[in-house]
Design a protein around this motif. Structure first.
Motif, PDB file in Angstrom:
ATOM      1  N   TYR A 244       0.841  -1.202   0.000  1.00 43.67           N
ATOM      2  CA  TYR A 244       0.000   0.000   0.000  1.00 43.67           C
ATOM      3  C   TYR A 244       0.877   1.254   0.000  1.00 43.67           C
ATOM      4  CZ  TYR A 244      -3.882  -3.074   1.406  1.00 43.67           C
ATOM      5  OH  TYR A 244      -4.842  -4.058   1.474  1.00 43.67           O
ATOM      6  N   GLY A 245       0.494   2.217  -0.829  1.00 43.19           N
ATOM      7  CA  GLY A 245       1.230   3.468  -0.909  1.00 43.19           C
ATOM      8  C   GLY A 245       2.319   3.495  -1.956  1.00 43.19           C
ATOM      9  N   VAL A 246       2.504   2.371  -2.684  1.00 38.74           N
ATOM     10  CA  VAL A 246       3.551   2.278  -3.702  1.00 38.74           C
ATOM     11  C   VAL A 246       2.904   1.993  -5.061  1.00 38.74           C
ATOM     12  CG1 VAL A 246       5.637   1.066  -4.445  1.00 38.74           C
ATOM     13  CG2 VAL A 246       5.204   1.428  -2.008  1.00 38.74           C
ATOM     14  N   ASN A 247       3.289   2.767  -6.069  1.00 37.11           N
ATOM     15  CA  ASN A 247       2.831   2.550  -7.452  1.00 37.11           C
ATOM     16  C   ASN A 247       1.314   2.450  -7.573  1.00 37.11           C
ATOM     17  OD1 ASN A 247       5.458   2.577  -8.361  1.00 37.11           O
ATOM     18  ND2 ASN A 247       5.657   0.359  -8.502  1.00 37.11           N
ATOM     19  N   GLY A 248       0.623   3.307  -6.851  1.00 38.84           N
ATOM     20  CA  GLY A 248      -0.832   3.356  -6.976  1.00 38.84           C
ATOM     21  C   GLY A 248      -1.576   2.308  -6.185  1.00 38.84           C
ATOM     22  N   SER A 249      -0.898   1.552  -5.341  1.00 38.44           N
ATOM     23  CA  SER A 249      -1.566   0.555  -4.500  1.00 38.44           C
ATOM     24  C   SER A 249      -2.182   1.248  -3.299  1.00 38.44           C
ATOM     25  CB  SER A 249      -0.570  -0.512  -4.038  1.00 38.44           C
ATOM     26  OG  SER A 249      -1.178  -1.441  -3.182  1.00 38.44           O
ATOM     27  N   VAL A 250      -3.510   1.204  -3.216  1.00 34.33           N
ATOM     28  CA  VAL A 250      -4.236   1.921  -2.170  1.00 34.33           C
ATOM     29  C   VAL A 250      -5.104   0.935  -1.398  1.00 34.33           C
ATOM     30  CG1 VAL A 250      -5.902   3.753  -1.684  1.00 34.33           C
ATOM     31  CG2 VAL A 250      -4.260   4.029  -3.547  1.00 34.33           C
ATOM     32  N   ALA A 251      -5.047   0.995  -0.074  1.00 36.04           N
ATOM     33  CA  ALA A 251      -5.890   0.128   0.753  1.00 36.04           C
ATOM     34  C   ALA A 251      -7.367   0.467   0.535  1.00 36.04           C
ATOM     35  CB  ALA A 251      -5.515   0.301   2.220  1.00 36.04           C
ATOM     36  N   ASN A 255      -3.053  -3.321  -5.492  1.00 40.49           N
ATOM     37  CA  ASN A 255      -2.855  -3.593  -6.929  1.00 40.49           C
ATOM     38  C   ASN A 255      -2.233  -4.972  -7.134  1.00 40.49           C
ATOM     39  OD1 ASN A 255      -0.228  -3.164  -6.091  1.00 40.49           O
ATOM     40  ND2 ASN A 255       0.270  -1.622  -7.638  1.00 40.49           N
ATOM     41  N   THR A 256      -2.597  -5.918  -6.271  1.00 41.34           N
ATOM     42  CA  THR A 256      -2.110  -7.292  -6.411  1.00 41.34           C
ATOM     43  C   THR A 256      -2.961  -8.029  -7.439  1.00 41.34           C
ATOM     44  OG1 THR A 256      -1.288  -7.401  -4.143  1.00 41.34           O
ATOM     45  CG2 THR A 256      -1.741  -9.487  -5.243  1.00 41.34           C
ATOM     46  N   TYR A 257      -2.335  -8.468  -8.524  1.00 43.79           N
ATOM     47  CA  TYR A 257      -3.025  -9.203  -9.584  1.00 43.79           C
ATOM     48  C   TYR A 257      -2.321 -10.535  -9.826  1.00 43.79           C
ATOM     49  CZ  TYR A 257      -5.790  -5.141 -11.085  1.00 43.79           C
ATOM     50  OH  TYR A 257      -6.677  -4.092 -11.146  1.00 43.79           O
ATOM     51  N   VAL A 258      -3.103 -11.503 -10.280  1.00 48.18           N
ATOM     52  CA  VAL A 258      -2.560 -12.751 -10.809  1.00 48.18           C
ATOM     53  C   VAL A 258      -2.985 -12.864 -12.266  1.00 48.18           C
ATOM     54  CG1 VAL A 258      -2.626 -15.273 -10.729  1.00 48.18           C
ATOM     55  CG2 VAL A 258      -2.468 -13.952  -8.604  1.00 48.18           C
ATOM     56  N   THR A 259      -2.026 -13.104 -13.146  1.00 51.74           N
ATOM     57  CA  THR A 259      -2.281 -13.350 -14.566  1.00 51.74           C
ATOM     58  C   THR A 259      -2.056 -14.826 -14.850  1.00 51.74           C
ATOM     59  OG1 THR A 259      -1.626 -11.115 -15.218  1.00 51.74           O
ATOM     60  CG2 THR A 259      -1.555 -12.804 -16.928  1.00 51.74           C
ATOM     61  N   ALA A 260      -2.980 -15.428 -15.594  1.00 52.99           N
ATOM     62  CA  ALA A 260      -2.845 -16.833 -15.990  1.00 52.99           C
ATOM     63  C   ALA A 260      -2.474 -16.901 -17.464  1.00 52.99           C
ATOM     64  CB  ALA A 260      -4.149 -17.584 -15.751  1.00 52.99           C
ATOM     65  N   VAL A 261      -1.467 -17.724 -17.783  1.00 46.98           N
ATOM     66  CA  VAL A 261      -0.994 -17.918 -19.153  1.00 46.98           C
ATOM     67  C   VAL A 261      -1.189 -19.385 -19.523  1.00 46.98           C
ATOM     68  CG1 VAL A 261       1.019 -17.847 -20.694  1.00 46.98           C
ATOM     69  CG2 VAL A 261       0.721 -16.078 -18.936  1.00 46.98           C
ATOM     70  N   ALA A 276      -7.234 -11.035  -1.101  1.00 50.10           N
ATOM     71  CA  ALA A 276      -6.837 -11.783   0.100  1.00 50.10           C
ATOM     72  C   ALA A 276      -5.903 -10.949   0.975  1.00 50.10           C
ATOM     73  CB  ALA A 276      -6.148 -13.085  -0.298  1.00 50.10           C
ATOM     74  N   GLY A 277      -6.127 -10.981   2.265  1.00 53.60           N
ATOM     75  CA  GLY A 277      -5.245 -10.310   3.208  1.00 53.60           C
ATOM     76  C   GLY A 277      -5.318  -8.807   3.194  1.00 53.60           C
ATOM     77  N   ASN A 278      -6.420  -8.238   2.654  1.00 58.22           N
ATOM     78  CA  ASN A 278      -6.431  -6.780   2.485  1.00 58.22           C
ATOM     79  C   ASN A 278      -6.655  -6.010   3.778  1.00 58.22           C
ATOM     80  OD1 ASN A 278      -9.137  -7.255   2.885  1.00 58.22           O
ATOM     81  ND2 ASN A 278      -9.810  -6.524   0.883  1.00 58.22           N
ATOM     82  N   ALA A 279      -6.789  -6.692   4.911  1.00 56.52           N
ATOM     83  CA  ALA A 279      -6.896  -5.992   6.190  1.00 56.52           C
ATOM     84  C   ALA A 279      -5.527  -5.658   6.788  1.00 56.52           C
ATOM     85  CB  ALA A 279      -7.699  -6.838   7.186  1.00 56.52           C
ATOM     86  N   MET A 280      -4.458  -6.176   6.194  1.00 56.68           N
ATOM     87  CA  MET A 280      -3.117  -5.870   6.697  1.00 56.68           C
ATOM     88  C   MET A 280      -2.820  -4.385   6.529  1.00 56.68           C
ATOM     89  SD  MET A 280      -0.982  -8.929   4.838  1.00 56.68           S
ATOM     90  CE  MET A 280      -1.583 -10.623   4.818  1.00 56.68           C
ATOM     91  N   THR A 281      -2.129  -3.803   7.491  1.00 57.00           N
ATOM     92  CA  THR A 281      -1.717  -2.409   7.337  1.00 57.00           C
ATOM     93  C   THR A 281      -0.526  -2.285   6.403  1.00 57.00           C
ATOM     94  OG1 THR A 281      -0.402  -2.611   9.349  1.00 57.00           O
ATOM     95  CG2 THR A 281      -2.632  -1.725   9.582  1.00 57.00           C
ATOM     96  N   PHE A 282       0.359  -3.281   6.424  1.00 51.04           N
ATOM     97  CA  PHE A 282       1.404  -3.428   5.406  1.00 51.04           C
ATOM     98  C   PHE A 282       1.119  -4.741   4.692  1.00 51.04           C
ATOM     99  CE2 PHE A 282       5.366  -5.105   3.750  1.00 51.04           C
ATOM    100  CZ  PHE A 282       5.920  -4.004   3.103  1.00 51.04           C
ATOM    101  N   ARG A 283       0.993  -4.690   3.372  1.00 49.15           N
ATOM    102  CA  ARG A 283       0.596  -5.879   2.594  1.00 49.15           C
ATOM    103  C   ARG A 283       1.332  -5.850   1.267  1.00 49.15           C
ATOM    104  NH1 ARG A 283      -3.565  -6.351  -1.490  1.00 49.15           N
ATOM    105  NH2 ARG A 283      -4.504  -8.429  -1.610  1.00 49.15           N
TER     106      ARG A 283
END
Length: 342
Positions: A244-251, A255-261, A276-283
C-alpha cells in the motif's frame, strides 16, 4: 462493498506455442476469496519474504528472504550491511511446519534475489531448487543459473559449495528463477534473454540428467511489479503488485493481480485482482507456490500466494490459497466479468 475484478484476455499477442502438449489441467478460480493458510509468522530474519515452496510429503514450507543487515556469519570478519547483502545476492532460507512454526534455516550467499524457489523430494531427501551464481545489477544480485541441493539445517552455502548440482538451461540467460510442478514432473524457469523475460518448461527428470530441451517456452505478458510465479499443468500463474502506498496501490484493494498464461498457446487468458489479506496495514505480495494437501491425490491442488506484513525490521509471513478449479466446459477464454459483491 468489496470490488472483485476479473479480466479474461485473448488479445495479448504471445507467439510462442508449446513444442509438445503440456499436461491438460483446468485453471484455478481466482475470483474466490483467498483462504488463509498461515498468518503473521516470523521467519529466521526480519526482512520481507521473497518466495516459498512446499514439501508436501513431509508437510513443510521453505521460505527465502534477503539476508538481514548487521549479521556476521562464521566465515565473515565483520557484520555485513543489508545493502551489501542485497548486492551480493545473499538470502536466508527458513524451514517451517504447516502451522508456520520455525524448524530450521540455511544461509545462501551469492545466490540471488530469491524471486521464486522450488522443492523436490527424492528418496526421502528434500532438495531445494533456487537461482545461483548471482551477478550484481543495480542494488541487487540476481541469479544466472539454477541449482539443486539438499536442505541441511544451520549450514552456509555458496555457489562453489560441492553439494550444489547446477544447471544452465539456456545459454546467455540471466535473472533465472525456478518452480517445480511435482504433479506433472515439470520444471519451469523464468529467465531474461536479450532484455525480455520468458518462461521455459522442462521435464524435471531430463533436467537432472543434463538434457535441456524445453517442452514449452513462452514470453512474459505485460505485468506490473513482478513478485513471483507458479505453474501447474496447462497454466502458468504470474503475481504482481506493491505494498500500500507504492505505485498506486491503495488500501483496501491494492494492486495485487494474478495473470494466468496458457502454456500450450502462449497466451494470457486471465488477469484477476486479488483481495486476500487486504486488512493488513502493510501488505506486499511475495511469491507463489502449488501445494498438494494429499500426495495420494495429486490432482487436488491449491494455488498459494504470499504476503509480507508488519513493520520493518520485523516483517512477518502470510500465505493465502485458492483451491477451486474452473469447470471442464468453462468458456473462460472468451468472457469478461466485472462483479461487485455487496
Amino acid at each position: 462493498m468489496m470490488l472483485i475484478i476479473v479480466i479474461l484476455i485473448s488479445t495479448i499477442p504471445l507467439t510462442t506455442k508449446a513444442k509438445q502438449p503440456v499436461p491438460n489441467t483446468n485453471m484455478f478460480v481466482l475470483s474466490n476469496e483467498g483462504l488463509p493458510f498461515i498468518q503473521d509468522k516470523p521467519l529466521h530474519n526480519g526482512t520481507v519474504l521473497q518466495s516459498f515452496a512446499f514439501d508436501d510429503e513431509n508437510k513443510h514450507i521453505y521460505v527465502v528472504q534477503l539476508m538481514a543487515g548487521g549479521q556476521q556469519l562464521p566465515d565473515e570478519n565483520e557484520p555485513v550491511s543489508g545493502a551489501i547483502r542485497a548486492k551480493n545476492g545473499d538470502v536466508t532460507l527458513t524451514k517451517l511446519d504447516q502451522e508456520g512454526n520455525k524448524l530450521g534455516h540455511m544461509y545462501l550467499k551469492g545466490f540471488g534475489h530469491g524471486v521464486q524457489i522450488g522443492v523436490e523430494v527424492e528418496n526421502g531427501v528434500t532438495y531445494l531448487w533456487t537461482e545461483t551464481d548471482a551477478v550484481t545489477e543495480g542494488n541487487d544480485g540476481w541469479g544466472t543459473q539454477i541449482a539443486r541441493f539438499p536442505f541441511e539445517n544451520g549450514t552456509i552455502r555458496t555457489p562453489d559449495s560441492p553439494v550444489l548440482e547446477k544447471h544452465k538451461l539456456i545459454e546467455g540467460a540471466d535473472r533465472t528463477t525456478v518452480n517445480i510442478d511435482k504433479t506433472h514432473g515439470l520444471l519451469t524457469m523464468r529467465y531474461r534473454l536479450d532484455g525480455s523475460f520468458r518462461y521455459g518448461v522442462f521435464d524435471l527428470e531430463q533436467v537432472k540428467k543434463g538434457n535441456y530441451h524445453p517442452i514449452a517456452d513462452v514470453p512474459q505478458p505485460p505485468v506490473g511489479t513482478f513478485q513471483g510465479f507458479a505453474s501447474y499443468g496447462t497454466y502458468l500463474y504470474l503475481l504482481e503488485g506493491n505494498a500500500y502506498g507504492v505505485n498506486g496501490s491503495v488500501a483496501p484493494y491494492g494492486n495485487t493481480y494474478v495473470t494466468a498464461v496458457d502454456l500450450n498457446s502462449g497466451k494470457a487468458v486471465a488477469r484477476q485482482l486479488i483481495s486476500a489479506g487486504n486488512a493488513m496495514t502493510f501488505r506486499e505480495p511475495e511469491g507463489m507456490a502449488i501445494r498438494i494437501p494429499d500426495p495420494k491425490q495429486p490432482h487436488k491442488a491449491q494455488l498459494h500466494i504470499g504476503f509480507a506484513s508488519n513493520a520493518a525490521p520485523n516483517r512477518l509471513a502470510n500465505i493465502y490459497y485458492f483451491d477451486q478449479l474452473m469447470p471442464i466446459n468453462s468458456n473462460h477464454h472468451r468472457c469478461s466479468l466485472l462483479k461487485e459483491n455487496h
